[in-house]
Design a protein around this motif. Structure first.
Motif, PDB file in Angstrom:
ATOM      1  N   CYS A   1      -7.644   7.666 -52.134  1.00 28.74           N
ATOM      2  CA  CYS A   1      -8.531   8.292 -53.129  1.00 28.74           C
ATOM      3  C   CYS A   1      -8.083   7.858 -54.522  1.00 28.74           C
ATOM      4  O   CYS A   1      -6.945   8.139 -54.928  1.00 28.74           O
ATOM      5  N   LYS A   2      -8.969   7.189 -55.237  1.00 27.49           N
ATOM      6  CA  LYS A   2      -8.610   6.731 -56.588  1.00 27.49           C
ATOM      7  C   LYS A   2      -8.442   7.906 -57.546  1.00 27.49           C
ATOM      8  O   LYS A   2      -7.666   7.832 -58.502  1.00 27.49           O
ATOM      9  N   ASN A   3      -9.184   8.988 -57.314  1.00 25.19           N
ATOM     10  CA  ASN A   3      -9.020  10.194 -58.130  1.00 25.19           C
ATOM     11  C   ASN A   3      -7.868  11.038 -57.577  1.00 25.19           C
ATOM     12  O   ASN A   3      -7.429  10.847 -56.436  1.00 25.19           O
ATOM     13  N   GLU A   4      -7.394  11.964 -58.383  1.00 25.14           N
ATOM     14  CA  GLU A   4      -6.326  12.847 -57.936  1.00 25.14           C
ATOM     15  C   GLU A   4      -6.923  13.937 -57.046  1.00 25.14           C
ATOM     16  O   GLU A   4      -7.636  14.823 -57.506  1.00 25.14           O
ATOM     17  N   VAL A   5      -6.623  13.832 -55.755  1.00 23.98           N
ATOM     18  CA  VAL A   5      -7.104  14.795 -54.768  1.00 23.98           C
ATOM     19  C   VAL A   5      -5.881  15.409 -54.096  1.00 23.98           C
ATOM     20  O   VAL A   5      -4.996  14.692 -53.604  1.00 23.98           O
ATOM     21  N   TYR A   6      -5.810  16.747 -54.087  1.00 25.58           N
ATOM     22  CA  TYR A   6      -4.664  17.453 -53.524  1.00 25.58           C
ATOM     23  C   TYR A   6      -5.116  18.209 -52.272  1.00 25.58           C
ATOM     24  O   TYR A   6      -6.163  18.863 -52.272  1.00 25.58           O
ATOM     25  N   VAL A   7      -4.297  18.094 -51.219  1.00 26.02           N
ATOM     26  CA  VAL A   7      -4.643  18.716 -49.943  1.00 26.02           C
ATOM     27  C   VAL A   7      -3.453  19.498 -49.413  1.00 26.02           C
ATOM     28  O   VAL A   7      -2.308  19.279 -49.827  1.00 26.02           O
ATOM     29  N   MET A   8      -3.728  20.392 -48.505  1.00 29.59           N
ATOM     30  CA  MET A   8      -2.659  21.079 -47.778  1.00 29.59           C
ATOM     31  C   MET A   8      -3.184  21.425 -46.395  1.00 29.59           C
ATOM     32  O   MET A   8      -4.389  21.575 -46.175  1.00 29.59           O
TER      33      MET A   8
END
Length: 788
Positions: free
Chosen positions: A665-672
């Motif tokens: 993902c070129k954008n900042e994507v945060y997952v958990m």
């Protein structure tokens, strides 16, 4: 399945039944339909005779015809190449409505035309059922057609058709006999079975043919032989009934096989006996074996396919289509009839991979062994009657199925308990009598003999379903169930988690459990086997997922492509894997955030600490406060290596979180993602609430310069050791790397809050603790105190 009114009426009369009312009653019995129509949907037609035919003076292809319709003679302009004087024709009068539009009196090149001379195609019949003359010209009625009469009745095309959408379990209704039995529930008519009588000659089939069955997937296999047949066109009623059911007429012999299939529901296959030879076998195909089927297509077979052989080579694809080498043609004199039942699962695989046919549709759903015996006798009867054949004595027979009817017992109390109604004995008897089931009753217990034609009925619950649909669901009064109840146990934890995630500002989504196989091992370092769906609908839905994160990324990509930049979503769902040959289901929670979120009136950007805060708030809320930590080690390659961590609860990893790798993902994507089953293995006590402290506390800030690889958790641990019981909270409020500190160093700034439940703390009491904390951190982490 198409129901022909004329065809079904051979077995249970529908002649005097309003067809639309009948169709609605069939729906109440559970048989939905797609359409009702007439075979020929045209009005105001009459039989006429062309008395004269002359060329139109203004046209090189039009003709001026005078047509006698009995009551008068009409002038009609006709362009058909086969129109001529003395021909009997179908005339559409002024005002007639055809599928192509309304017919009106008109002037064509200066000459009056008072109707139209019709082809069968113009009456709405599909071209596949028509001869070349019917397609290119008008239809020529035979000499015995009576001028002034209805040509549709003369041609026996006055039929009505219902196209039923049958449920998968009602294989018996894929036949006119099956539909006749269902119709008899409505009409009360008895069902008349087809004529199975014929004469046999002295020659015996067993002297001319030998059978060898080499597969357990052939359950029943019957063979008869008929000699000296004559190939010719089928009678009109055969052609029309096949056409009403969507099958094109070929010749009398081929048509008989299709007719018997539609009549009984049992597919048959006819072999040219002289091409077949003296041996016939049934076996599994070999991988890569080829067969040219009747449609002149070469099929490459697999070991799942069942084939018919001449003792060596494949000559037919069992349950689907015969082979070209033994087809019936105009020179055929002797016929071998095959009537069989095969394993439905094998036929389903074959039809899916190679070819679906009218026969395979019936084989897939399961067949009645007694109908199999009926069908071969009926085929002999019709070949003798319509093809002038001589039936050889004897029958080659292989059968592994039980031909006895099923006997099922069920009590009146059981029926009433399930349906919530107070039926009496006579009500139940009446239902089974309508179904043509034999029934005996003793002390409220029914012994029901279910004929083998109803392959869908095998347990008492099936009989209860029959009672409800035949008696009429609409006739059963609604009542509340009466039963003993007790308090059950309900695990509220998932609901609690869902409510908490929503309160944190995330929206719940529900995604597919099936994903693309290329995504199955992403976002996990677990060792597991995948679970593949045997019959996937699409290539993107092939395996059961092991992680929810890939599904949330699909949601993100969908929204990001539509310029939706601010996304905060979560999902609670099951995930699947195969471990040591056993299937494992696990409940997991996953979340994804990107873009901005709103706190108060200010938009703030999602970052690593946003996701970390969501996790901490959730775990604290669930009772795991001070029992969790975040560990950085061997992260999946899909996660950012320096902005990700595992979630550790009571010494066991239960999940992970962080930024998705920029390569994905070129954008900042945060997952958990948290494995809820693993989390809940850590028991928690009841949450205890503490009274808010009555006394004010003291807040102090401190900043340390530390080696860049020092973790926040280790610093917090050192602070706690120095702070003692009066230290109530530790908050990291600043992280800095830059020009103001040395390379290889970082600054962490904390807010420390001291408080006592017994008194107001003084600065003199807190300062020693504060100094001890500073000393502890400096000593254990090679830190220095930052003063600016």
């Amino acid at each position: 399945m198409r129901l022909s009114k004329k065809f079904v009426s051979e077995y249970s009369s529908l002649e005097n039944v309003d067809f639309h009312e009948y169709a609605d009653k069939m729906v109440k019995l559970g048989n939905e339909y797609e359409s009702i129509k007439k075979l020929v949907n045209a009005t105001n037609l009459i039989t006429g005779e062309v008395t004269s035919c002359e060329k139109h003076p203004e046209s090189d292809h039009l003709n001026l015809c005078k047509v006698d319709i009995g009551s008068e003679t009409l002038n009609i302009v006709c362009g058909a190449p086969n129109v001529r004087a003395g021909l009997k024709v179908i005339v559409a009068l002024d005002g007639a409505v055809l599928p192509g539009g309304e017919i009106k009196k008109t002037i064509i090149l200066g000459r009056e035309s008072n109707g139209m001379i019709c082809s069968l195609a113009e009456l709405g019949l599909e071209s596949k059922y028509l001869t070349a003359n019917d397609i290119n010209g008008i239809h020529e009625l035979p000499e015995e057609a009576i001028v002034g009469d209805d040509p549709i009745k003369f041609l026996e095309l006055d039929d009505e058709i219902i196209d039923f959408e049958l449920t998968a379990n009602r294989a018996d209704e894929l036949s006119m006999l099956g539909l006749a039995y269902e119709s008899s529930i409505i009409t009360g008519e008895e069902v008349k079975l087809p004529d199975l009588t014929y004469k046999e000659i002295k020659d015996n089939i067993n002297d001319k043919l030998a059978l060898k069955v080499e597969t357990p997937n052939a359950y029943t296999f019957l063979l008869k032989r008929v000699n000296d047949i004559k190939i010719e066109p089928s009678p009109l009623y055969i052609k029309n009934r096949l056409m009403a059911c969507g099958i094109r007429s070929i010749n009398n012999v081929v048509d008989i096989s299709n007719y018997v299939m539609l009549e009984t529901g049992q597919p048959l296959h006819f072999y040219d006996a002289d091409k077949l030879g003296t041996k016939i076998g049934v076996r599994q195909a070999k991988n890569g074996e080829t067969l040219v089927t009747l449609d002149n297509q070469e099929r490459i077979l697999s070991e799942d396919d069942i084939v018919i052989t001449n003792g060596k080579d494949a000559i037919g694809l069992a349950g689907v289509m015969g082979g070209l080498d033994t087809e019936i043609d105009e020179n055929t004199k002797n016929v071998v009839i095959e009537c069989a039942i095969f394993n439905p699962a094998n036929i389903r695989k074959t039809s899916k991979n190679l070819l679906r046919s009218e026969a395979s549709i019936r084989f897939e759903k399961g067949l009645d062994v007694n109908r199999c015996y009926m069908a071969i006798e009926r085929a002999c009867n019709m070949l003798e009657d319509l093809a002038y054949g001589k039936v050889l004595s004897g029958k080659i027979e292989y059968n592994t199925l039980d031909r006895e009817d099923k006997v099922i017992e069920i009590s009146l109390d059981k029926i009433n308990s399930v349906l919530g109604y107070n039926f009496v004995v006579e009500d139940i008897k009446e239902v089974f009598n309508k179904l043509k089931f034999k029934v005996k009753e003793s002390k409220g217990v029914f012994s029901v003999t279910v004929p083998t034609r109803r392959v869908d009925i095998s347990i008492p619950e099936d009989l209860i379903e029959e009672v409800s649909r035949v008696y009429g669901v609409d006739n059963i009064e609604s009542t509340l169930p009466i039963f003993e109840s007790k308090f059950g146990k309900f695990d509220k934890r998932q609901r609690v988690i869902r409510d908490k995630m929503i309160s944190e500002g995330l929206s719940e989504v529900i995604t597919y459990s099936l994903i693309d196989e290329k995504d199955i091992f992403k976002f996990s370092n677990d060792e597991f086997g995948l679970i593949r769906v045997k019959d996937p609908l699409t290539e993107e839905r092939v395996v059961l997922r092991h992680s929810i994160i890939t599904s949330l990324l699909d949601v993100y990509n969908y929204n990001e492509a539509r310029n939706m930049k601010d996304i905060s979503i979560f999902e609670i769902s099951k995930c699947f894997s195969s471990i040591n040959g056993e299937y494992v289901e696990e409940n997991k929670l996953a979340a994804l955030v990107t873009g901005n979120y709103t706190e108060g009136l200010n938009p703030l950007k999602h970052d690593f600490y946003t996701m970390k805060g969501i996790i901490e708030n959730l775990l604290d809320y669930l009772g795991y406060e001070n029992r969790y930590s975040f560990v950085v080690k061997d992260l999946p390659e899909e996660m950012h290596p320096t902005k990700s961590a595992y979630i550790n609860v009571s010494g066991k990893v239960v999940g992970l979180f962080g930024q998705v790798h920029p390569n994905i993902c070129k954008n900042e994507v945060y997952v958990m993602e948290i494995n809820l089953d693993a989390l809940f293995e850590n028991k928690t006590g009841k949450i205890k609430y503490k009274e808010i402290c009555k006394f004010p506390g003291i807040s102090k800030d401190v900043a340390f310069v530390l080696p860049i690889d020092t973790s926040n958790e280790s610093v917090i641990s050192s602070i706690k050791q120095g702070g003692g019981k009066l230290l109530k909270s530790i908050k990291l409020f600043d992280y800095y790397e830059g020009d103001k500190i040395d390379e290889g160093k970082k600054s962490l700034a904390y807010n420390l809050y001291f408080e006592s439940n017994e008194k107001t703390l003084s600065d003199e009491e807190v300062t020693p603790l504060f100094n001890k904390i500073i000393e502890n951190v400096i000593k254990k982490h090679n830190a220095i105190l930052r003063d600016k």
